[in-house]
Design an enzyme around this catalytic site. Sequence first.
Site, PDB file in Angstrom:
ATOM      1  N   ARG A 238       0.862  -1.184   0.000  1.00 27.69           N
ATOM      2  CA  ARG A 238       0.000   0.000   0.000  1.00 27.69           C
ATOM      3  C   ARG A 238       0.898   1.233   0.000  1.00 27.69           C
ATOM      4  O   ARG A 238       1.932   1.267   0.689  1.00 27.69           O
ATOM      5  CB  ARG A 238      -0.906   0.044   1.235  1.00 27.69           C
ATOM      6  CG  ARG A 238      -2.071  -0.959   1.224  1.00 27.69           C
ATOM      7  CD  ARG A 238      -3.153  -0.605   0.201  1.00 27.69           C
ATOM      8  NE  ARG A 238      -4.282  -1.519   0.270  1.00 27.69           N
ATOM      9  CZ  ARG A 238      -4.410  -2.649  -0.442  1.00 27.69           C
ATOM     10  NH1 ARG A 238      -3.457  -2.994  -1.299  1.00 27.69           N
ATOM     11  NH2 ARG A 238      -5.487  -3.397  -0.318  1.00 27.69           N
ATOM     12  N   GLU A 267      -5.004   7.128  -4.548  1.00 33.25           N
ATOM     13  CA  GLU A 267      -5.245   6.456  -5.836  1.00 33.25           C
ATOM     14  C   GLU A 267      -6.602   6.856  -6.376  1.00 33.25           C
ATOM     15  O   GLU A 267      -7.553   6.955  -5.600  1.00 33.25           O
ATOM     16  CB  GLU A 267      -5.167   4.937  -5.638  1.00 33.25           C
ATOM     17  CG  GLU A 267      -3.764   4.492  -5.263  1.00 33.25           C
ATOM     18  CD  GLU A 267      -3.625   2.981  -5.092  1.00 33.25           C
ATOM     19  OE1 GLU A 267      -4.620   2.257  -5.257  1.00 33.25           O
ATOM     20  OE2 GLU A 267      -2.520   2.534  -4.776  1.00 33.25           O
ATOM     21  N   HIS A 286      -2.059  -0.108  -9.652  1.00 34.83           N
ATOM     22  CA  HIS A 286      -2.567  -1.057  -8.640  1.00 34.83           C
ATOM     23  C   HIS A 286      -3.179  -2.309  -9.304  1.00 34.83           C
ATOM     24  O   HIS A 286      -4.375  -2.581  -9.169  1.00 34.83           O
ATOM     25  CB  HIS A 286      -3.599  -0.370  -7.725  1.00 34.83           C
ATOM     26  CG  HIS A 286      -3.769  -1.072  -6.418  1.00 34.83           C
ATOM     27  ND1 HIS A 286      -4.035  -0.421  -5.235  1.00 34.83           N
ATOM     28  CD2 HIS A 286      -3.723  -2.394  -6.100  1.00 34.83           C
ATOM     29  CE1 HIS A 286      -4.140  -1.302  -4.257  1.00 34.83           C
ATOM     30  NE2 HIS A 286      -3.959  -2.506  -4.754  1.00 34.83           N
TER      31      HIS A 286
HETATM   32  P1  NAP Z   1      -0.595 -11.339   5.168  1.00 36.15           P
HETATM   33  O1  NAP Z   1      -0.529 -12.777   4.801  1.00 36.15           O
HETATM   34  O2  NAP Z   1      -1.541 -10.881   6.230  1.00 36.15           O
HETATM   35  O3  NAP Z   1       0.889 -10.876   5.550  1.00 36.15           O
HETATM   36  C1  NAP Z   1       1.220  -9.648   6.103  1.00 36.15           C
HETATM   37  C2  NAP Z   1       2.530  -9.804   6.857  1.00 36.15           C
HETATM   38  O4  NAP Z   1       2.945  -8.526   7.322  1.00 36.15           O
HETATM   39  C3  NAP Z   1       2.412 -10.730   8.085  1.00 36.15           C
HETATM   40  O5  NAP Z   1       3.481 -11.624   8.082  1.00 36.15           O
HETATM   41  C4  NAP Z   1       2.497  -9.739   9.256  1.00 36.15           C
HETATM   42  O6  NAP Z   1       3.111 -10.268  10.406  1.00 36.15           O
HETATM   43  C5  NAP Z   1       3.395  -8.664   8.676  1.00 36.15           C
HETATM   44  N1  NAP Z   1       3.255  -7.398   9.397  1.00 36.15           N
HETATM   45  C6  NAP Z   1       2.131  -6.773   9.803  1.00 36.15           C
HETATM   46  N2  NAP Z   1       2.432  -5.631  10.430  1.00 36.15           N
HETATM   47  C7  NAP Z   1       3.791  -5.547  10.440  1.00 36.15           C
HETATM   48  C8  NAP Z   1       4.697  -4.585  10.946  1.00 36.15           C
HETATM   49  N3  NAP Z   1       4.279  -3.495  11.588  1.00 36.15           N
HETATM   50  N4  NAP Z   1       6.024  -4.819  10.782  1.00 36.15           N
HETATM   51  C9  NAP Z   1       6.470  -5.932  10.158  1.00 36.15           C
HETATM   52  N5  NAP Z   1       5.643  -6.870   9.646  1.00 36.15           N
HETATM   53  C10 NAP Z   1       4.316  -6.677   9.778  1.00 36.15           C
HETATM   54  O7  NAP Z   1      -0.951 -10.454   3.886  1.00 36.15           O
HETATM   55  P2  NAP Z   1      -0.595 -10.739   2.366  1.00 36.15           P
HETATM   56  O8  NAP Z   1      -1.685 -11.522   1.737  1.00 36.15           O
HETATM   57  O9  NAP Z   1       0.802 -11.212   2.261  1.00 36.15           O
HETATM   58  O10 NAP Z   1      -0.726  -9.238   1.790  1.00 36.15           O
HETATM   59  C11 NAP Z   1       0.092  -8.179   2.295  1.00 36.15           C
HETATM   60  C12 NAP Z   1      -0.468  -6.855   1.829  1.00 36.15           C
HETATM   61  O11 NAP Z   1      -0.288  -6.717   0.429  1.00 36.15           O
HETATM   62  C13 NAP Z   1      -1.985  -6.685   2.015  1.00 36.15           C
HETATM   63  O12 NAP Z   1      -2.318  -6.227   3.328  1.00 36.15           O
HETATM   64  C14 NAP Z   1      -2.376  -5.697   0.951  1.00 36.15           C
HETATM   65  O13 NAP Z   1      -2.415  -4.384   1.472  1.00 36.15           O
HETATM   66  C15 NAP Z   1      -1.257  -5.817  -0.073  1.00 36.15           C
HETATM   67  N6  NAP Z   1      -1.736  -6.371  -1.368  1.00 36.15           N
HETATM   68  C16 NAP Z   1      -1.627  -5.611  -2.486  1.00 36.15           C
HETATM   69  C17 NAP Z   1      -2.074  -6.101  -3.704  1.00 36.15           C
HETATM   70  C18 NAP Z   1      -1.966  -5.301  -4.957  1.00 36.15           C
HETATM   71  O14 NAP Z   1      -2.821  -5.429  -5.825  1.00 36.15           O
HETATM   72  N7  NAP Z   1      -0.943  -4.499  -5.128  1.00 36.15           N
HETATM   73  C19 NAP Z   1      -2.642  -7.381  -3.778  1.00 36.15           C
HETATM   74  C20 NAP Z   1      -2.727  -8.129  -2.617  1.00 36.15           C
HETATM   75  C21 NAP Z   1      -2.274  -7.610  -1.403  1.00 36.15           C
HETATM   76  P3  NAP Z   1       2.392 -11.312  11.426  1.00 36.15           P
HETATM   77  O15 NAP Z   1       2.641 -12.659  10.835  1.00 36.15           O
HETATM   78  O16 NAP Z   1       3.099 -11.077  12.699  1.00 36.15           O
HETATM   79  O17 NAP Z   1       0.937 -10.950  11.436  1.00 36.15           O
END
Ligand code: NAP
Length: 334
Positions: A238, A267, A286
């Site tokens: 994000r 955005e 995006h």
């Molecule tokens: P996820 O499985 O929930 O993984 C997020 C990771 O970030 C988890 O390992 C979490 O740790 C860690 N985290 C959270 N807060 C943190 C902090 N303050 N410092 C360090 N690490 C932290 O999510 P995901 O599916 O991988 O997706 C991640 C993000 O990508 C989404 O939230 C979304 O905003 C973005 N995204 C973007 C697109 C796009 O179209 N560009 C598509 C999909 C997703 P814990 O294991 O401790 O909870």
Amino acid sequence: MKPKIFITRQIPTHVMNQLKEVCDVSIWNEEDTPVPREILEEKIVDIDGLYCLLTDTIDEELLQKAKNLKVISNMAVGFNNIDVDAATKRGIIVTNTPGVLTETTADLTFALLMATARRITEASDFLRSGKWSSWSPMLLTGQDIYNSTMGIIGLGGIGKALAKRAQGFNMNVLYHNRSRKLDSEQELGLEYCSLEDLLKRSDYVCIMTPYTPETKNMIRDEHFKIMKDTSILINTARGGIVNENDLYYALKDGEIWAAGLDVFEQEPVDFNHPLLTLPNVVTLPHIGSASIGTRTKMAEVVAENMLQALNGEIPVNIVNKEIVSNKSPISYFN
Ligand code: NAP
């Protein structure tokens, strides 16, 4: 009486038909534009379910108007567009679409990394604008990917999928996460680092955390100063996680080498945004999860979450699990 739901954008026909069979459906029917706030405010009053996207801001002020709302089903894994606490307070279930978009988003993240490292868009524009006069040894030279070091900030689903792709390029992979992932370290040969250590050592810094109060502007001026001047920042998480003003100056002043951005704080990004003036920035609108198969699957998952909640079940992808213990299972399909 069928439960009433509102859908804020066009969705695949088979998903729409599935919902219409059991729900009283209304949809924002204009060309592919976000639903205006006043329409959302009008609709929210008496609907049971809201099918929304990350372009829809679902805040406390809006939720105050909702008299019957039971579920907000968001078509994204990120849910920073929703005030989840305000929904929880009112007993409204919030769901998202994790898992189905993980591999597609990791693919795009790696594609953006490669395009930025090897200046693909710049090279394509160069050729198309008729500037290619001869082969030249140092023409549009980029950075190597094979054998380099990737640093992943946020080792969740997409972070891990990205690490697997990096293995194929013989990359050394570092990660920083708020909790250590010993199983992934073993399985994928990853090294856990402090944020500072990761930034100092990585050739590619990939941001993969959610956008939360803790991660807002997590990467800013002081961080660019410790990164290698040959390093590349990739953000497909994000926009607000990175301070865009600081990123602009870091790129302009050569503190880092380039950036690949799929996301922006606002955005769609303003056409006059300073970051769009820099040749060493590769930008995308995006499109992380934008494959035909994945976007279709996401729509199906949003509908499944919605129907599960309206049927009194705990949706598989519930975000605010804490409200379930206070709820008695009621189906609204009677
Ligand atoms: P996820 O499985 O929930 O993984 C997020 C990771 O970030 C988890 O390992 C979490 O740790 C860690 N985290 C959270 N807060 C943190 C902090 N303050 N410092 C360090 N690490 C932290 O999510 P995901 O599916 O991988 O997706 C991640 C993000 O990508 C989404 O939230 C979304 O905003 C973005 N995204 C973007 C697109 C796009 O179209 N560009 C598509 C999909 C997703 P814990 O294991 O401790 O909870």
